[in-house]
Structure formats: C-alpha cells, structure tokens
Design an enzyme around this catalytic site. Structure first.
Site, short mmCIF file in Angstrom:
data_model
loop_
_atom_site.label_atom_id
_atom_site.label_comp_id
_atom_site.label_asym_id
_atom_site.label_seq_id
_atom_site.Cartn_x
_atom_site.Cartn_y
_atom_site.Cartn_z
N GLU A 71 0.87 -1.16 0.00
CA GLU A 71 0.00 0.00 0.00
C GLU A 71 0.92 1.22 0.00
O GLU A 71 1.77 1.34 0.87
CB GLU A 71 -0.86 -0.03 1.27
CG GLU A 71 -1.90 1.04 1.28
CD GLU A 71 -2.72 1.08 2.57
OE1 GLU A 71 -2.59 0.15 3.40
OE2 GLU A 71 -3.45 2.06 2.75
N ARG A 124 5.40 -12.74 9.51
CA ARG A 124 5.92 -11.40 9.39
C ARG A 124 7.29 -11.31 10.04
O ARG A 124 7.55 -11.95 11.06
CB ARG A 124 4.99 -10.53 10.22
CG ARG A 124 4.55 -9.28 9.63
CD ARG A 124 3.58 -8.59 10.60
NE ARG A 124 3.59 -7.18 10.25
CZ ARG A 124 2.96 -6.72 9.19
NH1 ARG A 124 2.25 -7.49 8.42
NH2 ARG A 124 3.05 -5.42 8.89
N LYS A 160 4.41 1.13 9.14
CA LYS A 160 4.58 2.39 8.43
C LYS A 160 3.94 3.54 9.20
O LYS A 160 4.44 4.66 9.17
CB LYS A 160 3.96 2.28 7.03
CG LYS A 160 4.84 1.49 6.08
CD LYS A 160 4.19 1.33 4.72
CE LYS A 160 3.11 0.27 4.77
NZ LYS A 160 2.52 -0.03 3.47
P1 ATP Z 1 2.83 -1.95 7.79
O1 ATP Z 1 1.94 -2.49 8.85
O2 ATP Z 1 4.25 -1.89 8.15
O3 ATP Z 1 2.32 -0.68 7.24
P2 ATP Z 1 1.60 -3.48 5.78
O4 ATP Z 1 1.42 -4.93 5.95
O5 ATP Z 1 0.42 -2.61 5.98
O6 ATP Z 1 2.80 -3.05 6.67
P3 ATP Z 1 1.74 -3.35 2.99
O7 ATP Z 1 2.21 -2.21 2.21
O8 ATP Z 1 0.29 -3.66 2.97
O9 ATP Z 1 2.25 -3.12 4.43
O10 ATP Z 1 2.57 -4.66 2.68
C1 ATP Z 1 3.04 -5.07 1.42
C2 ATP Z 1 3.46 -6.49 1.55
O11 ATP Z 1 4.53 -6.61 2.44
C3 ATP Z 1 2.33 -7.36 2.07
O12 ATP Z 1 2.28 -8.57 1.36
C4 ATP Z 1 2.73 -7.59 3.50
O13 ATP Z 1 2.23 -8.82 3.96
C5 ATP Z 1 4.25 -7.56 3.42
N1 ATP Z 1 4.81 -7.15 4.69
C6 ATP Z 1 4.56 -6.02 5.39
N2 ATP Z 1 5.24 -6.01 6.55
C7 ATP Z 1 5.95 -7.16 6.59
C8 ATP Z 1 6.85 -7.75 7.53
N3 ATP Z 1 7.15 -7.14 8.67
N4 ATP Z 1 7.41 -8.95 7.24
C9 ATP Z 1 7.11 -9.57 6.08
N5 ATP Z 1 6.28 -9.07 5.15
C10 ATP Z 1 5.69 -7.89 5.39
MG MG Z 2 -1.19 -1.82 5.79
#
Ligand code: ATP
Ligand code: MG
Length: 754
Positions: free
Chosen positions: A31, A258, A268
């Site tokens: 995102e 994760r 983020k």
């Molecule tokens: P955040 O909570 O840090 O904002 P998010 O999961 O909302 O992370 P996205 O931009 O939706 O972030 O994630 C893009 C991809 O990266 C998704 O497939 C997510 O599962 C993966 N991802 C995000 N954070 C991690 C992590 N800590 N370890 C492994 N994969 C991750």
């Molecule tokens: Mg997110």
C-alpha cells in the site's frame, strides 16, 4: 536458489509438477502509504525470489484502495527500493486503482447472483448484528432487498448520491460462520475523497478483501503470498473467486510469518510518526529500519537479501535480533572494502627524532581479501593518534601507548613516548615521542616487541571529516513508539581526521576505518570540502560469537562468558583492549562480571580505578565505589572536574577496610567529599564519625535497646531468632550508624542468648 527449500517453494514446485500452473506468477502488493521497511524487504525477497527461482515473473502492484493516505512519493520510494535490492518487476508498475472498473463489474455480477446486497445500517448496529465469537450474528433487514433495488442503490452509491457511511455493499455469505470475517464482509464503502491516481472519478472504493483477490486474478497471479495476519481472510479470498466462477487458472493465498526485529518499530504508521514528529531527519534517516534508511547508512543490498535468506521463511511470528542483520552487513563488507586510517578523537604526537617526510605504500586490503590496490600514506614529524590509544597510568592489560610501552603505528614505525605535555587543568595536549628508524612495517629489524598497532594520520596532510555515529533508535527491545526513543542514537564528530587518499582517491564509498568499524560516504551530505561518513556497523561480531557459544555449550542460560558481550539483553561488543581488561578484572582481581563490565567498557572509569589501585590494594571495594559512586559523578563531569581524587577515594576505602568507619558512614563521607572536596580522613575526624567497635561503649546501648523492647526479647528467647536483625538494626541506629556492624552483631547475639 536458497539452499534449503522452504514451505512456499515446496508448494510452488508441487503446483508446477502437477500441472496446476504452467508458469509461476507472484506479486508484491504494497500500500503506497509510507516507505518500505526491512519487513517489506523480506516480502520482496520472497515474491521476487520465488518468481526468479522458478523462471516465472513477479508484478509490482500498488494496493491503492485507500484514497486518503496514499501518495506518489511512496510509489517512487517503493520502486527505488525494489530496484536497489536487485529485482525487476514484470512490465509496468500496476495499480489496483486501474482495476476499479473491472472490480466494479464483478460486484455487479455478485449482486445479480443474489450474493451481495446494499446494507444501510449504521456502524453501531452493524457491529451489534455481527455477533461474537461465541454467538452467531444476524442479518440486517436490508439483506432482503431485491436484486433490482441493490443494483439501483449500488449505482447511485457510485454516482455519489449518498453521504459517506450511508450505505455499504456486503457479500451475502454466512452470518453464523465461525470465522467472523465471513459474516457478510464489506466489499465497498462510500468515500467522497480525491484519489491520487483515479482523481474524483469514484465515490466508492473497494475493500481490501474484495479488491485483492480480484486484482490477483486479473493479473494471472498463481501464488498470492502474504503475511499471517491475513490467514482468516483466506476464506473470503476463496469465496469471492469461487462464487464468481472464474476461468482457471486462479490464484491461491499462502501465508508466512511477518518479520519483526528488536529495538525498532516496523509499521509504516509508527515510522510516519517519527518522520512527522521530527525524531528522525526523514524516511531515509540512517537510523530508520526503512530500506532507504539502510541504504543511506551504507548497508549493501546483498547484506539485506542474505539476511532475509538466513532467517528463512517461517509459519510462526517471532522477533529477530537486529544483531543478526548487523552480522550480515559486516560479513559482506569484510570481503569487499578497503581498510584505511581515521582518527576520531585526535591527540597530537610530536616525533622529536624524525625529520622531513615520506610516503608509505600500504595495501588497501588484508591478505585474506582477494582484492588488490594500495595507496600512499604521508608520514611526518607531527601526527595524530586516537586519544584513548594513550594512557599515562594504564591498568594492567592495556596494550597501547603508555610512557612505559611502545606501540606500532599501523603500516609505519614503532614509537616510544618520551614526555607528556599537559595544560593547566592537567589534560594531556601533546605527546612527545621518538620513533625507531629500523622498525618500519615490513622491514622491521629493531627487535622491539609491541602489543598492538594503532591508527594515526599525518598532521599536515590529514583531512578533516565529519563522522556520524549511530546507535539504536530505541532503547527498549520491544518499543511501543516515540516514548521509547533512545535520546543518544546519533553522535556527530565534527573534526575527525582521515588519511588523505580516502578523500582524493575515493577508491570506494565504503571503508573499514581500522579498529573503528565500517563507514559510508553519506550520499546526500558528502562534499569534497566537507566529507561526511556514516558509521554502518562496528567491527565486532557479537552475534556470530553468541550463537557459537550457545552451540558449544548447548545451554541457554546466561554464562559469565556471555556477560562480556551481553548485558541487559543488549549486545554491544567490547574492543579487544576492553575484553582484556574485563578478563583481568574478573580473573585476577576477583570482581563480579557486572562491575568488571562497567569498568572495562569505560576508559575514564578504568583509568580512575587503576589510579586508586596504585594507592591501595583493595580491588573489590574500590571497584564497587568506582563503578557506582564515581561513575555517577563521571556521567556529567570530566575526570579533572571531580571534587575528589583517586587517592582520596583510596583513603576512604582504607578506613572501611581498617574498620575505622562502617560502609554506611563511608557513603555519608563521600557525600561530604562531593560538597566540600575535603579529605575523607579530615571529615571523619571533624564529624566524629569513627566507627565504634569498643564493647564497653556498645554493650550499654544494647542493654538499653533490650529494656525498651521486652516483648521482642521474650519472643527471641522463645525461638523467634529472626528478631536478631531487628535488635542489630536498633543498636546501629542508636549509635548513629557508627557502630561496627560485625561487633554489634556478635555482642547482640551474646546478650540475647545470655
Ligand atoms: P505496515 O503495517 O508496516 O504498514 P503493511 O502490511 O500494511 O505493513 P503493505 O504495504 O500492505 O504493508 O505490505 C506489502 C506487503 O509486504 C504485504 O504482502 C505484507 O504482507 C508484506 N509485509 C509487510 N510487513 C511485513 C513484515 N514485517 N514482514 C514480512 N512481510 C511484510
Ligand atoms: Mg497496511
């Protein structure tokens, strides 16, 4: 390909073998609402890595269904990070927003199938109707709307006829499903918001659960890999694709754990708080766990990919020690970067018997690094060395320059200290030394034995550089947010000195500053006039060491050995000299490892301690007062600002050892020394603090205390021996703290038992 096949690759291989798919297609679907972090690197490594390993392809798709938080600058940051990590996405960058028309059509299909309806309850009612984990939910009355009515309302939602929140589109699944997510999940909501790409075209936006599976399908994704928190969403994913009866091939979702790292936050949202709150200089601040942060700090893409490989792909969430990432970068740089000389805290050395100047040819790489190259290091009469590479009164085990101990200047000569020049306050400002002409590195025939080689620079040729030393951004292992920020995470050294070739030849961007660590020319602030280097990581491999120790002992409890590198769960490597000192303190002087650790790590403390030992051989008691009381003073003061001297501290401890005063009184005397700077013996004398050990004085006091507490005397005599402590305490109190505790103890016991 990675050595061990993980569970995802096993699935992919089986799917290819069974002919379920002809080609593997994955996607990385961030995102665009922040810069990617090391957790994303993990996801990138998996998605792009699997596609590469099985000769398929991986798409980059911006999951931009939330109009209010997204921005093109984040899209750019994501693209840059992936490219920097060394991956290529297939074709153009894709956007979920590009699929909005198709996704809308699929929603219409579901409505027409009677599988979706427009609901108009408010949020609160909706929550209530949803039920709980133990109680099934109930459908709202609007679920009975006709297909025509649903189609009409949904179109008007799209056309912007209703307020935000007036209606939603829901899938008609099962309000009593055990998986709460399946209780008629939302598919669309009304949002009158400007979208950074779609503009104002839409007044409704699809929810993640609806948009994600369809975007995967539209792109021909085969393996939709995501993190564990989406496990319960998998049922919706399957329901949408199955209910629509889409043509194969269709994607399937697979979840992995994760990545979490200690001493940092990773979402983020929390990282954005740091950026907006000014706790860091931006998304690419070298202390940030963002890919841009690691890049700016000097990490290599290889080290990050290796790290992701090393930790493997798990099905259960866990916290990875940041030291493991540090191990990976150190491991990578060790075989790559040139070694050079830089002095962070310079002190001048005047070599009185050297005339003229010369250039010393020195290789950039050690023998075990298969790279070639060398530079010339200017040598002259005036050089600078590291301030703490000289000690006037060194403790045993100090291997560097002292008035009695010669040292080698790396790549150059052995020098011997002749004289120390101090300012009015007693600070060393210059060292007068001689060099040994026949001791030149590589052609040494001097026969002089030295215990170490130190970095140095020639005074007139050295270049001034700014050094930025980074520490952990958070002081807590599992920080919540800004309240756990480490206030000392950045230290800037303005006037470090570096050998000239680093600036004029620039044979690399990353260097090992010998004995200091790995450094990187800051890609933003560096100029030739004002060079700036970021510390990437220190030299000591504490993670590798720790895991090796664990392996050989097979035990997990803290061993005294580990104390050296691990205090309070924090791994900070000791320098070689500090380790020597530590060993000497514990093995020769009998200090406990905690006190030894405190003293060995701090040059001011170890210096002060050595001075006290010169006067009095009472290592344990002296170590305790230095590691506690003196240390507290030195937190805010320099050695020469203290109101007491090592000799006075030794005198104070001597009185305790001689039983002239009790250790309790010693504390009081110390407080007085802080205030007045007087000699401890004078304080004891003038205040009448001399310890009372004379039974003739103590016995009447004991009798008095016993008379005042007849009940307790009786209880003691009836067998409650715990009351001994009570009586001792009362007696000591009655002596104003001056009673000799061991004498009091003995006499009280005698008296009570008589
Ligand atoms: P955040 O909570 O840090 O904002 P998010 O999961 O909302 O992370 P996205 O931009 O939706 O972030 O994630 C893009 C991809 O990266 C998704 O497939 C997510 O599962 C993966 N991802 C995000 N954070 C991690 C992590 N800590 N370890 C492994 N994969 C991750
Ligand atoms: Mg997110």
């Amino acid at each position: 390909m990675s050595e061990h096949k993980d569970f995802l690759r096993t699935i992919v291989e089986e799917d290819l073998k069974s002919g379920k798919y002809n080609e593997v297609v994955t996607r990385f679907p961030p995102e665009p609402n922040g810069f990617p972090h090391i957790g994303h690197a993990k996801s990138i490594a998996i998605n792009f890595g699997i596609a590469k390993d099985y000769k398929g392809h991986c798409n980059l798709r911006m999951d931009d269904t939330n109009p209010t938080t997204e921005d093109t600058k984040y899209v750019e940051a994501l693209k840059e990070a992936i490219e920097w990590l060394g991956f290529e996405w297939e074709g153009e960058v894709r956007f979920t927003s590009d699929y909005f028309p198709k996704i809308y059509d699929y929603a219409i299909d579901l409505i027409k199938m009677g599988k979706a309806y427009v609901d108009s309850v408010n949020e609160e009612e909706m929550r209530e109707l949803r039920g709980t984990v133990t109680e099934p939910g109930r459908r709202s009355k609007y679920a009975e709307r006709s297909i025509e009515e649903n189609l009409d309302l949904f179109e008007r939602m799209k056309n912007g006829e209703f307020e935000d929140g007036a209606h939603v589109l829901r899938a008609k699944i099962d309000m009593s499903a055990a998986n709460m997510k399946m209780r008629d999940p939302l598919m669309y909501r009304i949002r009158h918001a400007h979208h950074f790409r779609a503009g104002d075209a839409w007044s409704i936006y699809p929810m993640y659960d609806f948009a994600h599976c369809l975007s995967d399908y539209i792109e021909g994704v085969t393996h939709s890999i995501c993190t564990l928190e989406f496990e319960n969403n998998r049922d919706i994913y399957d329901w949408v694709l199955d209910t629509l009866g889409l043509e194969p091939p269709r994607p399937y979702q697979h979840e992995f754990a994760r990545l979490g790292i200690n001493y940092t936050v990773m979402s983020k949202r929390k990282l954005l708080e740091l950026v907006e709150g000014g706790q860091v200089s931006g998304w690419d601040d070298p202390r940030m766990p963002t890919i841009a942060g690691y890049k700016r700090r000097g990490y290599t893409p290889e080290s990050i990919i290796n790290f992701c490989d090393q930790i493997g792909i798990a099905k259960a969430n866990s916290m990875v020690d940041v030291a493991q990432l540090e191990f990976c970068i150190r491991d990578d740089l060790n075989t790559k970067v040139p070694r050079v000389l830089c002095v962070l805290d310079p002190i001048k050395v005047n070599i009185e018997n050297y005339e003229g100047s010369e250039e010393i040819e020195a290789p950039y790489y050690p023998h075990d690094v298969p790279k070639e190259g060398s530079r010339k290091i200017p040598f002259s009469k005036e050089i600078y060395i590291e301030r703490d590479d000289f000690m006037e009164n060194p403790p045993k085990g100090y291997f560097r320059l002292t008035p009695e101990q010669s040292v080698r200047l790396r790549h150059a000569y052995i020098i011997t200290c002749k004289e120390v020049i101090k300012d009015d306050q007693g600070n060393i400002v210059e060292i007068i030394a001689t060099y040994h002409p026949d001791s030149k590195s590589g052609e040494d025939s001097s026969g002089i034995k030295v215990k170490s080689a130190i970095q140095w620079v020639s005074a007139s040729e050295a270049k001034k550089v700014e050094i930025r030393l980074y520490d952990r951004l958070f002081k807590e292992e599992a920080p919540e947010g800004v309240e756990d920020i480490n206030p000392d995470s950045l230290k800037i050294i303005q006037n470090a000195l570096i050998e000239p070739a680093v600036i004029t030849e620039k044979c690399d961007e990353r260097y090992q500053f010998e004995r200091q660590g790995y450094f990187y020319a800051d890609p933003v602030d560096y100029t030739d006039e004002r060079p700036v280097f970021n510390k990437i990581v220190g030299l000591k491999d504490s993670w590798g060491k720790k895991s090796k120790e664990k392996k050989t002992t097979g035990k997990t409890e803290a061993k005294p050995q580990e104390k050296k590198v691990q205090i309070d769960g924090e791994v900070v490597p000791m320098t070689e000299a500090q380790e020597k000192l530590f060993t000497k303190y514990t093995d020769d002087l009998g200090l406990n490892s905690e006190v030894a650790n405190t003293l060995a790590r701090d040059d001011k403390l170890s210096y002060f301690y050595a001075e006290t030992l010169d006067v009095l051989h009472s290592p344990v008691a002296l170590a305790n007062i230095v590691a506690n009381d003196v240390a507290r003073e030195l937190k805010t003061k320099q050695l020469d600002e203290l109101s007491f001297t090592p000799t006075q501290i030794a005198a104070l401890i001597k009185m305790v050892d001689d039983e002239t005063i009790s250790s309790k009184i010693a504390k009081q005397v110390f407080e007085e020394m802080l205030k007045t700077g007087e000699n401890p013996t004078d304080i004891v004398e003038s205040k009448g603090l001399i310890q009372i050990s004379d039974p003739a004085v103590i016995l009447p006091i004991i009798e008095e205390v016993m008379e005042k507490n007849p009940d307790n005397v009786e209880k003691f005599r009836a067998g409650n021996t715990k009351l001994l402590g009570f009586f001792v305490g009362q007696v000591l109190k009655a002596t104003g703290g001056k009673g000799n505790p061991s004498v009091v103890n003995k006499l009280v016991a005698q008296k009570l038992r008589s």
